[in-house]
Design an enzyme around this catalytic site. Structure first.
Site, PDB file in Angstrom:
ATOM      1  CG  HIS A  17       5.358  34.071  26.676  1.00  0.00           C
ATOM      2  ND1 HIS A  17       6.523  33.923  26.058  1.00  0.00           N
ATOM      3  CD2 HIS A  17       5.591  34.632  28.114  1.00  0.00           C
ATOM      4  CE1 HIS A  17       7.428  33.992  27.027  1.00  0.00           C
ATOM      5  NE2 HIS A  17       6.867  34.431  28.101  1.00  0.00           N
ATOM      6  CG  HIS A 106       6.302  36.631  39.650  1.00  0.00           C
ATOM      7  ND1 HIS A 106       7.584  36.313  40.156  1.00  0.00           N
ATOM      8  CD2 HIS A 106       6.649  36.786  38.173  1.00  0.00           C
ATOM      9  CE1 HIS A 106       8.294  36.310  39.253  1.00  0.00           C
ATOM     10  NE2 HIS A 106       8.207  36.671  38.422  1.00  0.00           N
ATOM     11  CG  ASP A 363      15.266  43.239  31.920  1.00  0.00           C
ATOM     12  OD1 ASP A 363      16.150  43.613  31.179  1.00  0.00           O
ATOM     13  OD2 ASP A 363      14.240  43.021  31.596  1.00  0.00           O
TER      14      ASP A 363
END
Length: 418
Positions: A17, A106, A363
């Site tokens: 980002h 993650h 996704d």
């Protein structure tokens, strides 16, 4: 680190980002025509928002060449490539709950352990946004490989979850023993693969089942993984740097550096472990293949192979060195870690447990968008090996001819003095 390659070096930059992502390429041969139009097709194949079974993040992923070319020709100097993050939403990650808890599976926790600080939004450098630089660099590498040697690189989805394009059986445990698979990799091209959107599996029956399979996980706020098969055709023999930079080792390194990868196999792979050596061995035969344009092969100084193999269980590489046959391998991708279901986790200090439902766009299956990433990393491996081999051949060509030659004898091959 963030640099890949030896003769053709690629350094990527950027987080999920931040304002932009991209790369610097050092070692691209000079004198090649190159514009953004050569790079953009692969960027578009990789971009998000392609279908109902990919993330809805709306990024155009327009690539800009910042340096290293003039009047559309490479100068041999570092090439800078940039892609703006136009649809960044760090606010999706800026809440107290996500600040307290690492997301399951993650890299939040491991990045904090390594650096003592981490990106507060998205996955930072562990995000798949980082792969934009790889795909841009790979497109440039591919253009050179195609022009100089006619090398073709094509990847496709070979499985999603338990749905396989070529299901293994006790009789055919490996695709290397499947005549239908071997015939397909000789001719498959990207135009054909892209006809089978959204999953990019070049079989209508398998593609339909895979699409339904992914949609079911999406509708349940879940995710699923799969595998990508890649074939590289017209590779000259002799590429690869034993012992530690064998060509298959470099390919494995490249593929397992892609986010979400969990496995790599080449040629017969793990299924080949179930085949006896009498069947698995690849007999040599005379080669009739032509690698690249006549002038290109002669100009670049790498000879065409005189031999090839009757079968190809080796996957085009023996002893860590390409043998001229098609190189093919498979890469496994895990289910996407970001799902919208509530999951238990612990605070960063480990003092309390909690429940986290991930926000943001993601996704349900990363495999269809991984196709150009796999192709690009394969191109970076091959061009790096090729440039190293070209340097070796050119250095050898500057020496006087040897006074000894290899000649056949009754017992095999012997050294004869001229």
């Amino acid at each position: 680190m963030s640099t890949f390659g030896h003769a053709f070096k690629v350094t990527t930059y950027g987080e999920s980002h931040c304002r932009s992502v991209g790369c610097i390429i050092d070692g691209c041969p000079p004198g090649m025509e190159l514009t953004e139009a050569d790079i953009q097709p692969q960027m578009t194949r990789r971009r998000p928002g392609q279908s109902a079974i990919t993330t809805p993040r709306n990024e155009k992923d327009r690539v800009e060449i910042q340096s290293g070319t003039e009047f559309g020709v490479t100068l041999g100097t570092p090439i800078g490539l940039r892609v703006l993050n136009e649809d960044q939403r760090p606010k999706d990650y800026g809440n107290k709950t996500m600040d307290l808890y690492p997301r399951p599976s993650h890299a939040d926790w491991t990045y904090l352990e390594k650096y003592g600080v981490k990106a507060s939004s998205g996955g930072g450098r562990s995000s798949a946004r980082e792969t934009i630089g790889r795909v841009a660099a790979g497109a440039i590498a591919e253009k050179y490989l195609k022009l100089a040697y006619g090398i073709e690189i094509v990847a496709f989805t070979s499985s999603i979850g338990a749905v396989h394009m070529f299901p293994p059986t006790p009789e055919i445990p490996s695709p290397s023993q499947n005549p239908e698979f071997l015939k397909m990799i000789e001719t498959i091209d990207r135009e054909t693969v892209d006809k089978f959107l959204p999953v990019r599996c070049p079989s209508q029956e398998a593609s339909d089942r895979m699409t339904e399979y992914i949609a079911d996980f999406r509708d349940r706020n879940d995710s699923i993984g799969g595998t990508v098969t890649c074939v590289i055709r017209n590779v000259p023999s002799g590429l690869g740097e034993p012992c530690f930079d064998k060509l298959e080792a470099s390919l494995a390194h490249a593929m397992l550096s892609i986010p979400a990868t969990k496995g790599f196999e080449i040629g017969s792979g793990f299924g080949g472990c179930e085949i006896p050596g009498s069947i698995h061995n690849d007999p040599f035969i005379k080669s009739t293949a032509v690698h690249g344009p006549e002038t290109g092969a002669a100009r670049n100084g790498i000879p065409r192979p005189k031999l090839t193999t009757k079968t190809n269980n080796s996957g085009g590489i023996q002893g860590g060195i390409s043998n001229g046959a098609p190189i093919y391998f498979r890469v496994g991708f895990k289910p996407a870690a970001t799902i919208s279901q509530e999951q238990t986790t612990a605070t960063y200090d480990g003092e309390s447990e909690g429940v986290l439902a991930a926000k943001g766009r993601h996704d349900p299956c990363v495999v269809p968008r991984a196709i150009p990433i796999v192709e690009s990393m394969a191109a970076l491996v091959v061009i790096d090996a090729l440039l190293q081999q070209m340097g070796r051949h050119e250095a050898r060509r500057q020496l006087p001819p040897l006074k000894q030659t290899l000649e056949p004898s009754d017992n095999g091959v012997s050294m004869q003095t001229e």
